[in-house]
Scaffold this active site. Structure first.
Site, short mmCIF file in Angstrom:
data_model
loop_
_atom_site.label_atom_id
_atom_site.label_comp_id
_atom_site.label_asym_id
_atom_site.label_seq_id
_atom_site.Cartn_x
_atom_site.Cartn_y
_atom_site.Cartn_z
N SER A 184 0.86 -1.19 0.00
CA SER A 184 0.00 0.00 0.00
C SER A 184 0.89 1.24 0.00
O SER A 184 2.09 1.15 0.30
CB SER A 184 -0.87 -0.02 1.26
N TYR A 193 -4.21 -0.71 9.79
CA TYR A 193 -3.91 -0.90 8.36
C TYR A 193 -2.48 -0.47 8.06
O TYR A 193 -1.73 -1.18 7.40
CB TYR A 193 -4.90 -0.09 7.51
P1 NAP Z 1 -11.77 -5.00 -1.99
O1 NAP Z 1 -12.51 -4.81 -3.27
O2 NAP Z 1 -12.42 -4.72 -0.69
O3 NAP Z 1 -11.13 -6.45 -2.01
C1 NAP Z 1 -10.59 -7.06 -0.87
C2 NAP Z 1 -10.61 -8.55 -1.10
O4 NAP Z 1 -10.10 -9.21 0.06
C3 NAP Z 1 -12.03 -9.06 -1.33
O5 NAP Z 1 -12.01 -10.12 -2.24
C4 NAP Z 1 -12.38 -9.56 0.05
O6 NAP Z 1 -13.42 -10.51 0.08
C5 NAP Z 1 -11.06 -10.18 0.44
N1 NAP Z 1 -11.03 -10.48 1.86
C6 NAP Z 1 -11.01 -9.61 2.89
N2 NAP Z 1 -11.04 -10.28 4.05
C7 NAP Z 1 -11.09 -11.61 3.73
C8 NAP Z 1 -11.15 -12.80 4.49
N3 NAP Z 1 -11.20 -12.79 5.83
N4 NAP Z 1 -11.18 -13.98 3.84
C9 NAP Z 1 -11.16 -14.03 2.48
N5 NAP Z 1 -11.11 -12.93 1.72
C10 NAP Z 1 -11.08 -11.74 2.34
O7 NAP Z 1 -10.52 -4.04 -2.00
P2 NAP Z 1 -9.23 -3.95 -2.94
O8 NAP Z 1 -8.93 -2.52 -3.05
O9 NAP Z 1 -9.40 -4.75 -4.16
O10 NAP Z 1 -8.14 -4.60 -1.98
C11 NAP Z 1 -7.25 -5.62 -2.38
C12 NAP Z 1 -5.92 -5.41 -1.69
O11 NAP Z 1 -5.35 -4.20 -2.16
C13 NAP Z 1 -6.01 -5.27 -0.17
O12 NAP Z 1 -4.93 -5.93 0.44
C14 NAP Z 1 -5.91 -3.77 0.02
O13 NAP Z 1 -5.43 -3.44 1.28
C15 NAP Z 1 -4.94 -3.43 -1.07
N6 NAP Z 1 -4.89 -2.02 -1.46
C16 NAP Z 1 -5.96 -1.40 -2.02
C17 NAP Z 1 -5.85 -0.07 -2.40
C18 NAP Z 1 -6.98 0.68 -3.05
O14 NAP Z 1 -6.83 1.89 -3.28
N7 NAP Z 1 -8.07 0.08 -3.38
C19 NAP Z 1 -4.65 0.62 -2.19
C20 NAP Z 1 -3.59 -0.04 -1.61
C21 NAP Z 1 -3.70 -1.37 -1.25
P3 NAP Z 1 -14.97 -10.02 0.26
O15 NAP Z 1 -15.37 -9.43 -1.07
O16 NAP Z 1 -15.66 -11.27 0.60
O17 NAP Z 1 -14.98 -9.00 1.36
#
Ligand code: NAP
Length: 251
Positions: free
Chosen positions: A143, A156
């Site tokens: 991140s 986080y």
């Molecule tokens: P997201 O759409 O909320 O996706 C998160 C994913 O993780 C979803 O598939 C979610 O499943 C899964 N997840 C969370 N807890 C879980 C659990 N206990 N067991 C199984 N699956 C679980 O958000 P995203 O932005 O794509 O995030 C993906 C990664 O990128 C994360 O590590 C996040 O911290 C990182 N990230 C995102 C951003 C951004 O700007 N979006 C920036 C930096 C880093 P559910 O759909 O079932 O909840």
């Protein structure tokens, strides 16, 4: 040259692959030729269809990653269903927001357990397999808060800073075993994770003003970095945290 990025015959495991960045990366790896095991606690049929549309094999592994209980099983099922495990993308993650003075132990544990503890123990299970089968690639999703402090997201920031450290530690321990361990640090990507920020008019404007690219990232913007780090082109890249952020960190 394109052969260096070809993932044909490789098996990838992507966690949190039902939506967002995980879906974008799973599809990118499939486009590059990999068969993909999707790890999800929610319905992952949309991503499965996208992977199959690329002519790739796909397995769906149901798992709740809030504890380390499913880690060994995920590796076993991926190997049993797709015949190996060459690439692990530790993408699943959550965020909780609150002032540091009001931050609860529950909000600390939930985030650190999912984003950091499970990431380590799933890497351990996958690394054990890869070490015995000629190597592999592990890609952790970090991140901007691997580098910066952020605000109102104590657990986080702690977890993602930890992901940066673990990426380097595992690279140090496993490079000689043929396993590359690197991370991708996404900037501001439009997903469920950032829905609250996108909906907040002031924060949305402030964020956009700081991104040189002038737009939120899309999940597909992460695909190229993942393919690179998973491929032979990155065989001597170790412990690196690759920002894919539209220039955010350069400001
Ligand atoms: P997201 O759409 O909320 O996706 C998160 C994913 O993780 C979803 O598939 C979610 O499943 C899964 N997840 C969370 N807890 C879980 C659990 N206990 N067991 C199984 N699956 C679980 O958000 P995203 O932005 O794509 O995030 C993906 C990664 O990128 C994360 O590590 C996040 O911290 C990182 N990230 C995102 C951003 C951004 O700007 N979006 C920036 C930096 C880093 P559910 O759909 O079932 O909840």
């Amino acid at each position: 040259m394109t052969g260096m990025f070809d993932l044909t015959g490789k098996v990838a495991v992507v966690t949190g692959a039902n939506t967002g960045i995980g879906q974008g990366i799973a599809l990118g790896l499939a486009r590059a030729g990999a068969d993909v095991a999707l790890v999800a606690r929610s319905d992952a049929s949309e991503t499965a269809q996208l992977v199959k549309d690329q002519g790739r094999r796909c397995a769906v592994i149901e798992a709740d990653l809030s504890t380390i209980e499913p880690c060994e099983r995920i590796v076993e099922e991926a190997v049993a269903e797709l015949g190996g495990l060459d690439i692990l993308v530790n993408n699943a993650g959550i965020i909780r927001r609150n002032d540091a003075l009001d931050f609860t132990e529950e909000d600390w544990d939930a985030v650190v357990d999912t984003n950091l503890k499970t990431l380590f123990f799933l890497s351990k299970a996958a690394g054990a397999h890869m070490a015995q089968h000629g190597g592999g690639s592990i890609i952790n999703i970090a991140s901007m808060l691997t580098f910066q402090g952020g605000i109102r997201v104590a657990s986080y920031t702690a977890s993602k800073s930890g992901v940066g450290g673990l990426t380097k530690l595992l690279a140090n321990e496993w490079a000689a075993k043929g396993i590359t361990v690197n991370a991708i640090a996404p900037g501001y990507i439009a997903t469920n994770n950032t829905a609250a920020l996108q909906a907040d008019e002031t924060r949305n404007r402030q964020i956009l003003e700081r991104i040189p690219a002038g737009r939120w990232g899309k999940p597909d913007d992460l695909a190229g970095a993942a393919v690179f780090l998973a491929s032979d082109a990155a065989r001597y890249v170790q412990g690196h945290i690759l920002a894919v952020d539209g220039g955010w960190l350069a400001r």
